[in-house]
Scaffold this motif. Structure first.
Motif, PDB file in Angstrom:
ATOM      1  N   SER A 141       0.863  -1.182   0.000  1.00 27.80           N
ATOM      2  CA  SER A 141       0.000   0.000   0.000  1.00 27.80           C
ATOM      3  C   SER A 141       0.891   1.219   0.000  1.00 27.80           C
ATOM      4  O   SER A 141       1.951   1.227   0.629  1.00 27.80           O
ATOM      5  N   TRP A 142       0.460   2.258  -0.685  1.00 24.01           N
ATOM      6  CA  TRP A 142       1.323   3.429  -0.828  1.00 24.01           C
ATOM      7  C   TRP A 142       0.535   4.727  -0.891  1.00 24.01           C
ATOM      8  O   TRP A 142      -0.640   4.746  -1.223  1.00 24.01           O
ATOM      9  N   LEU A 143       1.240   5.805  -0.550  1.00 27.72           N
ATOM     10  CA  LEU A 143       0.769   7.168  -0.725  1.00 27.72           C
ATOM     11  C   LEU A 143       1.927   7.946  -1.344  1.00 27.72           C
ATOM     12  O   LEU A 143       3.093   7.681  -1.032  1.00 27.72           O
ATOM     13  N   GLU A 144       1.594   8.908  -2.199  1.00 26.64           N
ATOM     14  CA  GLU A 144       2.636   9.690  -2.851  1.00 26.64           C
ATOM     15  C   GLU A 144       2.251  11.158  -2.892  1.00 26.64           C
ATOM     16  O   GLU A 144       1.137  11.504  -3.272  1.00 26.64           O
ATOM     17  N   TRP A 145       3.185  12.006  -2.497  1.00 22.61           N
ATOM     18  CA  TRP A 145       2.977  13.447  -2.590  1.00 22.61           C
ATOM     19  C   TRP A 145       3.334  13.915  -3.996  1.00 22.61           C
ATOM     20  O   TRP A 145       4.319  13.475  -4.593  1.00 22.61           O
ATOM     21  N   GLY A 146       2.519  14.826  -4.520  1.00 28.33           N
ATOM     22  CA  GLY A 146       2.810  15.470  -5.796  1.00 28.33           C
ATOM     23  C   GLY A 146       1.847  16.620  -6.028  1.00 28.33           C
ATOM     24  O   GLY A 146       0.665  16.525  -5.693  1.00 28.33           O
TER      25      GLY A 146
END
Length: 111
Positions: free
Chosen positions: A58-63
């Motif tokens: 599972s992941w989260l990414e800032w952008g």
């Protein structure tokens, strides 16, 4: 076609010029939470979450001033609510629907 969820401070996640979450704020959250770790092969703001997820990763990414993921399962959604609270933000899907309580998104992917 997928569902994307965003942690945002904006009224609509894509129109966030005046209400962005900074990369520094995101990294502060990641560094303060032992369940997150940056996975640099996917970028300096891509964090894996080690919580109880139905997905192997599972992941989260800032952008672009938001923190996003695709097809969060229920567990990751609940974690997103926690992160949003820390950042004084909210959770929203691509269409702009806001999610603010645990029962509003329930999803278990097929294995």
């Amino acid at each position: 076609m997928g569902v994307e969820f965003h942690i945002t401070r904006a009224e609509f996640w894509a129109d966030n010029e005046d209400s962005q979450i900074s990369s520094e704020e995101w990294l502060n959250v990641v560094n303060a939470d032992p369940e997150f770790s940056i996975y640099e092969p996917n970028g300096e703001f891509f964090a894996l979450w080690s919580g109880e997820s139905a997905y192997p990763e599972s992941w989260l990414e800032w952008g672009n001033g938001n923190i996003s993921t695709k097809w969060p399962d229920t567990a990751l959604y609940l974690k997103m609510l926690e992160v949003a609270k820390v950042l004084n933000a909210k959770v929203m899907d691509d269409d702009g629907t806001e999610y603010s309580s645990p029962g509003e998104w329930v999803f278990t992917p097929k294995s």
